[in-house]
Design an enzyme around this catalytic site. Structure first.
Site, PDB file in Angstrom:
ATOM      1  CE  LYS A  27      -0.258  -4.504   3.045  1.00  0.00           C
ATOM      2  NZ  LYS A  27      -0.742  -5.797   2.504  1.00  0.00           N
TER       3      LYS A  27
ATOM      4  CB  THR B 284      -0.909   0.009   1.248  1.00  0.00           C
ATOM      5  OG1 THR B 284      -1.550   1.276   1.348  1.00  0.00           O
ATOM      6  CG2 THR B 284      -0.121  -0.232   2.538  1.00  0.00           C
ATOM      7  CG  ASP B 285      -1.145   4.990  -0.970  1.00  0.00           C
ATOM      8  OD1 ASP B 285      -1.672   4.371  -0.015  1.00  0.00           O
ATOM      9  OD2 ASP B 285      -1.750   5.870  -1.613  1.00  0.00           O
ATOM     10  CD  GLU B 286      -3.285   3.728   4.608  1.00  0.00           C
ATOM     11  OE1 GLU B 286      -2.998   3.602   5.804  1.00  0.00           O
ATOM     12  OE2 GLU B 286      -4.442   3.737   4.186  1.00  0.00           O
TER      13      GLU B 286
ATOM     14  CE1 TYR C 240      -3.475  -2.436   5.873  1.00  0.00           C
ATOM     15  CE2 TYR C 240      -3.239  -0.114   5.327  1.00  0.00           C
ATOM     16  CZ  TYR C 240      -3.359  -1.432   4.934  1.00  0.00           C
ATOM     17  OH  TYR C 240      -3.367  -1.756   3.590  1.00  0.00           O
TER      18      TYR C 240
END
Ligand code: NAD
Ligand code: DAU
Length: 338
Positions: free
Chosen positions: A155, A125-127, A151
């Site tokens: 990741k 994810t970009d997060e 989260y």
């Protein structure tokens, strides 16, 4: 025909990916999914045939289950999507995120390596890149990882394990990082399906903080095409970003949903902000475009309108998700309860 193992194939992105693969018919697909609250076999109605698309109920944290699966299914490559995926849940309780996203990814890497799979695509994810200010350039694959939520930290941890298996063991892995997905079959805890279903039911729409956070919306079909291009054409050990050139303020997405559903703006409620809320995400997908030939095909306006219409015309799916009836599907069709 090659066999792909798709973990998390009963979730939002996984089920869209499996549906796409089933339509194309180029691969045999084995789905491994634990059917957590986010896994819904109704997302795959008519797709699981048992031969071309097979479903295995199990967890990526279960070493024995993984060993059995790799011993019996002749998996050529892995598309790893299984995860705990919702930021708000990770704020309430981080441990399941560490267990599934970090420990689960480690166990899956070990099992896939032992089985000698050709390629392992890790869907991230970009997060993991953290948050951007209004004038900052969009994330590239070289942006340092600065995850801000439990989260995104989990990741990022899984990304680092994948990187280490490439570096240490010479495993052929590719990491993809994409922005916020939207489309059919998304669990209504995420912004777009939650706001759409609430608007259709005349319920309040909870907008966090000032609603001026920015997300870079990507249609799930564009993401799934990107995952397959990364599998087929990505370079081993590389990271590929996917984004929709779709930066929008949350409040503008909410207003567009109200307009399309015909619901009233009085349903909007500004509520307490998410703790540690990332202000802006934006992806620079130049590397994926130049190396993989990937481009998003959906505009946010067209894709969002079609998505809202999908939720409106799939009321049985929505009702079963809202009521929890979707969790009975496995027992009804497989004869045993979860
Ligand atoms: P989702 O929550 O809709 O689905 C996750 C699926 O994984 C569910 O079917 C669930 O049952 C399954 N699962 C959870 N724990 C498992 C375990 N221990 N073993 C086996 N299966 C398990 O998630 P999603 O939105 O479809 O996201 C899929 C992947 O894409 C995730 O890795 C997520 O981090 C990543 N991602 C999502 C987005 C997005 O906008 N949704 C954006 C970028 C990256
Ligand atoms: O960027 C990719 C990520 O996008 C994925 O890795 C995650 O799995 C996925 O959940 C998503 O994370 P977000 O936190 O950005 O998505 P969410 O739909 O939860 O929220 C989108 C924005 O809307 C965010 O700024 C918070 C806000 N929001 C969300 C909800 C659920 C609200 O204002 N009200 C809400 O009720």
């Amino acid at each position: 025909m090659q066999t792909l193992l798709v973990t998390g194939g009963a979730g939002f992105i996984g089920s869209n990916l499996v549906r796409m693969l089933a339509q194309q018919g180029q691969y045999r697909v084995v789905i491994l999914d634990a059917l957590t609250y986010a896994g819904n076999l109704e997302n795959l109605e008519g797709v699981i045939t048992g031969s071309a698309v097979k479903f295995v109920h199990g967890s990526i944290t279960d070493v024995e289950c993984l060993a059995n699966l790799f011993a019996t299914e002749s998996v050529d490559s892995v598309l790893h999507l299984a995860a705990e995926s919702h930021v708000d849940r990770s704020i309430a309780s981080a441990a399941p995120f560490v267990e599934t996203n970090i420990t689960g990814t480690l166990r899956l890497l070990e099992a896939a390596r032992a089985a000698g799979v050709k390629r392992f695509v890790h869907v991230s994810t970009d997060e993991v890149y953290g948050t951007l200010g209004p004038e900052d350039p969009a994330f590239t694959e070289d942006t340092p990882l600065q995850p801000n939520s439990p989260y995104s930290a989990s990741k990022a941890g899984s990304d680092m394990l994948v990187r280490a298996f490439v570096h240490t063991h010479g495993m052929d892995c590719v990491i993809t990082r994409c922005s916020n997905n939207y489309g059919p079959y998304q669990f209504p805890e995420k912004l777009i399906p939650l706001m759409t279903l609430n608007a259709l039911e005349g319920k309040p729409l909870p907008v966090y903080g000032d609603g001026k956070q920015v997300r870079d919306w990507l249609h799930v079909e564009d993401h799934c095409r990107g995952i397959m291009l990364a599998l087929e054409h990505g370079r081993a050990g590389e990271v590929y970003n996917f984004g929709g050139y779709g930066e929008r303020y949350n409040i503008d997405i909410v207003m567009a949903i109200l307009e399309r559903t015909g619901a009233d703006t009085s349903l909007i409620r500004y509520v307490t902000d998410r703790p540690g809320h990332d202000r802006r995400y934006a992806i620079n997908p130049h590397k994926s475009s130049s190396e993989l030939g990937w481009h998003p095909l959906h505009s946010v306006e067209e894709g969002l309108a079609a998505t809202i219409d999908w939720y409106r015309s799939n009321s049985a799916w929505c009702e079963n998700v809202r009521s929890g009836a979707y969790m009975e599907y496995y027992a009804k069709h497989y004869g045993t309860s979860l």
